[in-house]
Design a protein around this motif. Structure first.
Motif, PDB file in Angstrom:
ATOM      1  N   CYS A 167       0.827  -1.209   0.000  1.00 57.65           N
ATOM      2  CA  CYS A 167       0.000   0.000   0.000  1.00 57.65           C
ATOM      3  C   CYS A 167       0.865   1.265   0.000  1.00 57.65           C
ATOM      4  CB  CYS A 167      -0.928   0.013   1.216  1.00 57.65           C
ATOM      5  SG  CYS A 167      -2.120  -1.339   1.239  1.00 57.65           S
ATOM      6  N   GLU A 227      -4.428  -2.762  -4.952  1.00 59.30           N
ATOM      7  CA  GLU A 227      -5.883  -2.853  -5.058  1.00 59.30           C
ATOM      8  C   GLU A 227      -6.301  -3.802  -6.182  1.00 59.30           C
ATOM      9  OE1 GLU A 227      -9.705  -0.113  -6.329  1.00 59.30           O
ATOM     10  OE2 GLU A 227      -7.800   0.857  -5.867  1.00 59.30           O
ATOM     11  N   ASN A 254      -7.285  -4.725   0.297  1.00 55.86           N
ATOM     12  CA  ASN A 254      -8.135  -3.632   0.771  1.00 55.86           C
ATOM     13  C   ASN A 254      -7.214  -2.520   1.284  1.00 55.86           C
ATOM     14  OD1 ASN A 254      -9.870  -1.861   2.129  1.00 55.86           O
ATOM     15  ND2 ASN A 254     -11.243  -3.525   2.762  1.00 55.86           N
ATOM     16  N   TYR A 299      -7.562   0.690   1.895  1.00 53.79           N
ATOM     17  CA  TYR A 299      -8.060   1.526   2.988  1.00 53.79           C
ATOM     18  C   TYR A 299      -7.869   0.840   4.341  1.00 53.79           C
ATOM     19  CZ  TYR A 299     -10.380   5.071   0.073  1.00 53.79           C
ATOM     20  OH  TYR A 299     -10.641   6.108  -0.786  1.00 53.79           O
ATOM     21  N   LYS A 300      -8.221  -0.443   4.404  1.00 55.21           N
ATOM     22  CA  LYS A 300      -8.112  -1.167   5.675  1.00 55.21           C
ATOM     23  C   LYS A 300      -6.683  -1.184   6.185  1.00 55.21           C
ATOM     24  CE  LYS A 300      -7.929  -5.688   5.906  1.00 55.21           C
ATOM     25  NZ  LYS A 300      -8.285  -7.131   5.837  1.00 55.21           N
ATOM     26  N   TYR A 301      -5.744  -1.470   5.305  1.00 58.52           N
ATOM     27  CA  TYR A 301      -4.356  -1.572   5.730  1.00 58.52           C
ATOM     28  C   TYR A 301      -3.787  -0.207   6.110  1.00 58.52           C
ATOM     29  CZ  TYR A 301      -4.001  -6.501   4.623  1.00 58.52           C
ATOM     30  OH  TYR A 301      -4.161  -7.874   4.633  1.00 58.52           O
ATOM     31  N   LYS A 333     -10.034   4.920  -3.823  1.00 60.78           N
ATOM     32  CA  LYS A 333     -10.369   3.568  -4.258  1.00 60.78           C
ATOM     33  C   LYS A 333     -10.850   3.586  -5.693  1.00 60.78           C
ATOM     34  CE  LYS A 333     -13.051  -0.501  -2.910  1.00 60.78           C
ATOM     35  NZ  LYS A 333     -14.028  -1.059  -1.952  1.00 60.78           N
TER      36      LYS A 333
END
Length: 424
Positions: free
Chosen positions: A245, A253, A258, A260-262, A420
């Motif tokens: 990320c 992605e 995911n 955003y989650k990480y 995203k």
């Protein structure tokens, strides 16, 4: 780090990520460099008679001062490996100091540790929401968190601490100790060996003695977090996804990560680690919260992380260096700093020779001239002003960053905005 090339690589739990590629110093070479630096320091000690620069007390104090810097830097490493610049480490440390002391004096020091971590993590969560969800500039958000944390704790301190014994508008009541330990037999033996003032052996004993004498349990936890972070980030699928990320979120992605989650997890962990650094200041270094006690350690932690090239091992060395120079303020500062001028001159001469071998003659000449000036300062004086002693940690921070800037490599997507689906 190169982004994974197949979705199977990212999602398979059996994935075995490799260490980052590129020119890195191997462990044997690193140990030789540390041994060489210690030998040079031993020579300086023998020439100048400044035995305090490597005694057990000096090293123990240096370790205590390095821990909060290292924890802040480790927090910055987690965030920036996921692509989020965290200038708000100072504010998250402030939240850790306040929440840790607030809970500690009421419910015990270990409760204070947990609540302080939560306080720092809340600062991390705020930074994550602002930068990830709303794409606010990371620097602006971090500075705002530093200001907000300072203002919030100044407002809350009188409400929480006034009226309690030992408390005031700027200070909490005292917190019970977490406890300290020394390794029986080994601690005393190393201290006796250090008192012999032999070449290299006594200096090594002083260094090791500082690591095993009167050590807080929280120090042990903080030191263990360095290899733990390295293992998680470089030896697990979770760490691989998180680092992807920070290198190429669009590619990550596309492979099912995911992002955003990480990013959220990394920044919240970052805040928790900075909060733990704040807890160390308000429970271990001092048994109470005191307004302004972070004294910019969050920023120095960020500098230690950059010096360490966004790697846990380099970060630990940087934190140790800054903690050592900071400890000079507390133990024989003027005499020790004067002796270290000679060490600095010798290191600059060695650096000039190295640059000349690499045919960087202009840089070699400049480094040699600076080394000569530092030696002239050492030879022409018997002590240095107290103002120089106080400024030494910050001067060392600037010098080290300037000398190491050419070899640094930050994560490719560090600080870059991400939405995203933006790669579609």
């Amino acid at each position: 780090m190169t982004a994974p090339t197949t979705a199977t690589d990212v999602n398979q739990p059996s994935l075995q990520p490799t260490a980052p590629t590129g020119r890195r110093m191997s462990l044997p070479v690193l140990m030789l460099v540390i041994a060489g630096a210690l030998a040079l320091t031993s020579i300086v000690r023998l020439v100048t008679g400044a035995n305090g620069i490597t005694n057990v007390s000096q090293m123990s104090t240096a370790l205590q001062l390095a821990v909060p810097i290292g924890l802040a830097g480790l927090g910055g490493l987690w965030a920036e490996r996921a692509g989020v610049v965290n200038i708000g480490l100072e504010g998250m440390m402030i939240l850790g100091t306040w929440f840790g002391a607030w809970a500690g004096f009421q419910w015990g020091p270990w409760t204070g540790v947990l609540v302080g971590i939560v306080g720092g993590a809340l600062g991390g969560l705020l930074h994550a929401v602002v930068t990830i969800a709303f794409n606010v500039n990371h620097i602006v958000s971090g500075v705002a968190i530093n200001i907000l944390a300072l203002g919030a704790t100044r407002y809350l301190a009188p409400l929480a601490f006034e009226g309690h014994q030992g408390g005031s508008a700027k200070q909490s009541p005292p917190v019970d100790s977490l406890g300290h330990f020394s390794i029986p037999g080994l601690s005393g033996a190393l201290e006796s060996l250090n008192d012999q003032h032999w070449f290299f052996v006594s200096d090594l004993a002083g260094l090791l003695g500082g690591l095993v004498t009167d050590v807080s349990w929280l120090t042990l936890i903080a030191v263990a977090l360095i290899p733990a972070s390295w293992y998680i980030l470089w030896r697990t699928p979770f760490g691989l996804r998180l680092r992807s990320c920070g290198e190429n979120p669009i590619a990550a992605e596309s492979l099912g990560v995911n992002v955003y989650k990480y990013k959220y997890l990394a920044v919240i962990i970052s805040g928790g680690l900075a909060g733990l650094g704040g807890v160390f200041l308000s429970i271990v270094a001092n048994p109470f919260y005191l307004e302004g006690q972070t004294s910019g350690r969050g920023y120095i932690g960020l500098a230690a992380m950059i010096f360490g090239n966004w790697m846990p091992g380099g970060l630990a060395i940087g934190a140790g260096l800054f903690g050592y120079t900071d400890s000079l303020n507390l133990r024989g500062g003027s005499a020790n700093v004067h002796a270290l001028l000679l060490l600095g001159a010798l290191l600059l001469v060695a650096g000039a020779i190295w640059l000349a071998v690499r045919k960087k003659y202009v840089h070699a000449v400049i480094t040699l001239v600076v080394g000569a000036l530092v030696f002239a300062w050492y030879a022409g004086t018997n002590e240095v002003p107290n103002q120089v002693v106080s400024a030494t940690p910050y001067v060392v921070t600037l010098v080290v960053l300037a000398l190491s800037a050419q070899r640094l490599r930050m994560p490719k997507a560090d600080g870059m905005p991400y939405r995203k689906g933006q790669g579609k």
